[in-house]
Design an enzyme around this catalytic site. Structure first.
Site, PDB file in Angstrom:
ATOM      1  N   THR A  40      -5.298  11.138  -4.376  1.00  0.00           N
ATOM      2  CA  THR A  40      -5.235  11.194  -2.909  1.00  0.00           C
ATOM      3  C   THR A  40      -4.319  12.327  -2.443  1.00  0.00           C
ATOM      4  OG1 THR A  40      -5.649   8.840  -2.757  1.00  0.00           O
ATOM      5  CG2 THR A  40      -4.665   9.856  -0.836  1.00  0.00           C
ATOM      6  N   GLU A  78       0.840  -1.220   0.000  1.00  0.00           N
ATOM      7  CA  GLU A  78       0.000   0.000   0.000  1.00  0.00           C
ATOM      8  C   GLU A  78       0.864   1.255   0.000  1.00  0.00           C
ATOM      9  OE1 GLU A  78      -2.869   1.198  -0.472  1.00  0.00           O
ATOM     10  OE2 GLU A  78      -3.945   1.849   1.323  1.00  0.00           O
TER      11      GLU A  78
HETATM   12  N1  HSE Z   1      -7.813   8.319   5.126  1.00  0.00           N
HETATM   13  C1  HSE Z   1      -7.234   8.585   3.842  1.00  0.00           C
HETATM   14  C2  HSE Z   1      -7.680   9.959   3.344  1.00  0.00           C
HETATM   15  C3  HSE Z   1      -7.684   7.516   2.891  1.00  0.00           C
HETATM   16  O1  HSE Z   1      -8.841  10.298   3.509  1.00  0.00           O
HETATM   17  O2  HSE Z   1      -6.845  10.679   2.783  1.00  0.00           O
HETATM   18  C4  HSE Z   1      -7.062   7.632   1.524  1.00  0.00           C
HETATM   19  O3  HSE Z   1      -5.995   6.785   1.367  1.00  0.00           O
END
Ligand code: HSE
Length: 319
Positions: free
Chosen positions: A190, A138
């Site tokens: 992300t 990951e």
């Molecule tokens: N918790 C993380 C976010 C999940 O919201 O950025 C994405 O990998």
């Protein structure tokens, strides 16, 4: 006779989609879904290391080189953890999860790679070893965090307080809970979704968020889905900062609420949106509402009804 003669030669592994955050639990909550899922066919080989034979369903976007592929890296990390240097694995990956959608695609592949190796070599690795190996995979795609990997491996709803297995806590999931997930055709990397977040929050906001997360956990232990839904919507920090990255989110929230949704949140860093409901029929009505919003906006999307999964990554022997 070899040490490995009694072990399975081929296994089929299923690794589930996961939703991180659930509104109020940024980076500390993650839940597995029954669908969609990735499937990995793994075969034990006499050649040491990991070979990726084929990847289907990714439109050619994922690296075939095992040292750059999340499943390949996790599989190699699991081989290392088990001290297996004289044998290897060959993986065929069927992506059921959309890539970069906020449904934990890389975590599912990583969990699948780690569990496949563990299954082929007699299941000697404990859950902590499997999660640690999956985190290695990951990490290449989305950083060293476990809010998708942990539920992908162990299933259910997990409270994450650190990277170690001893810092992960299974929370009860109300048995009547259903979900509708909808992924609009927009790219939300992300990295970008994290870059828009505030670096600091006020003390008053911190108190509000803490109250919301506490309320969420309280509601789970009471199996009170309405209260759970209210608590999920307490977030004043993460979702407001990300909302502009997901067109239609506001309209989906309204349409879903009108059709009985308890809460509508961003799945992980998006762009997938997830509405929770108390019945399958309500979940289907919410999906119709999502269709109407995105057809109206002329934005392509995919949607489906699903449920929280009690199981994480599962496997069965094929040969
Ligand atoms: N918790 C993380 C976010 C999940 O919201 O950025 C994405 O990998």
């Amino acid at each position: 006779m070899s040490l490995y003669d009694d072990l399975p030669r081929r296994v089929e592994v299923r690794a589930p989609a996961t939703i991180a955050n659930l509104g109020i639990g940024f980076d500390v909550l993650g839940m597995a879904f029954e669908q969609p899922f990735d499937t990995i066919y793994a075969e034990r080989t006499e050649t040491p290391g990991v070979l990726i034979n084929d990847i289907r369903g990714d439109g050619g976007r994922l690296p075939r080189e095992s040292a750059k592929n999340t499943a390949g890296i996790a599989a190699q990390a699991m081989l290392n953890a088990l001290n297996i240097a004289d044998q290897g694995v060959c993986l065929t990956i069927e992506k059921g999860l959309p890539l970069a959608s906020g449904l934990g695609s890389s975590a599912a592949s990583a969990a699948g790679g780690a569990v496949a190796v563990n299954a082929l070599f007699g299941g000697r690795g404990d859950v902590g070893m499997v999660i640690a190996a999956a985190v290695e995979g990951e990490a290449v795609v989305s950083g060293r965090h476990v809010d998708n990997v942990a539920p992908a491996v162990i299933g259910g709803l997990v409270l994450v307080t650190g990277l170690e297995a001893s810092q992960l806590f299974a929370l009860p999931v109300p048995p009547t809970l259903w979900a509708t997930i909808c992924t609009p055709d927009v790219a939300v990397p992300t990295k970008e979704a994290r870059a828009v977040l505030p670096r600091e929050v006020s003390l008053a906001t911190m108190v509000h968020q803490t109250g919301g997360l506490g309320l969420f956990i309280h509601a789970l232990y009471r199996s009170d889905v309405a209260l759970m839904g209210r608590a999920m919507m307490y977030d004043q920090v993460v979702e407001p900062a990300r909302e502009h990255l997901i067109p239609g989110l506001g309209a989906v929230r309204v349409a879903a609420a009108e059709r009985g949704a308890l809460a509508t949140v961003i799945s992980g860093s998006g762009p997938t949106i997830c509405s929770f409901t108390e019945s399958k029929s309500a979940a289907e009505r919410v999906m119709e509402g999502m269709f109407q919003v995105y057809y109206g906006m002329g934005i392509g999307f995919s949607a489906q009804v699903t449920r929280p999964a009690a199981a994480g990554t599962t496997w069965r022997v094929i040969a």
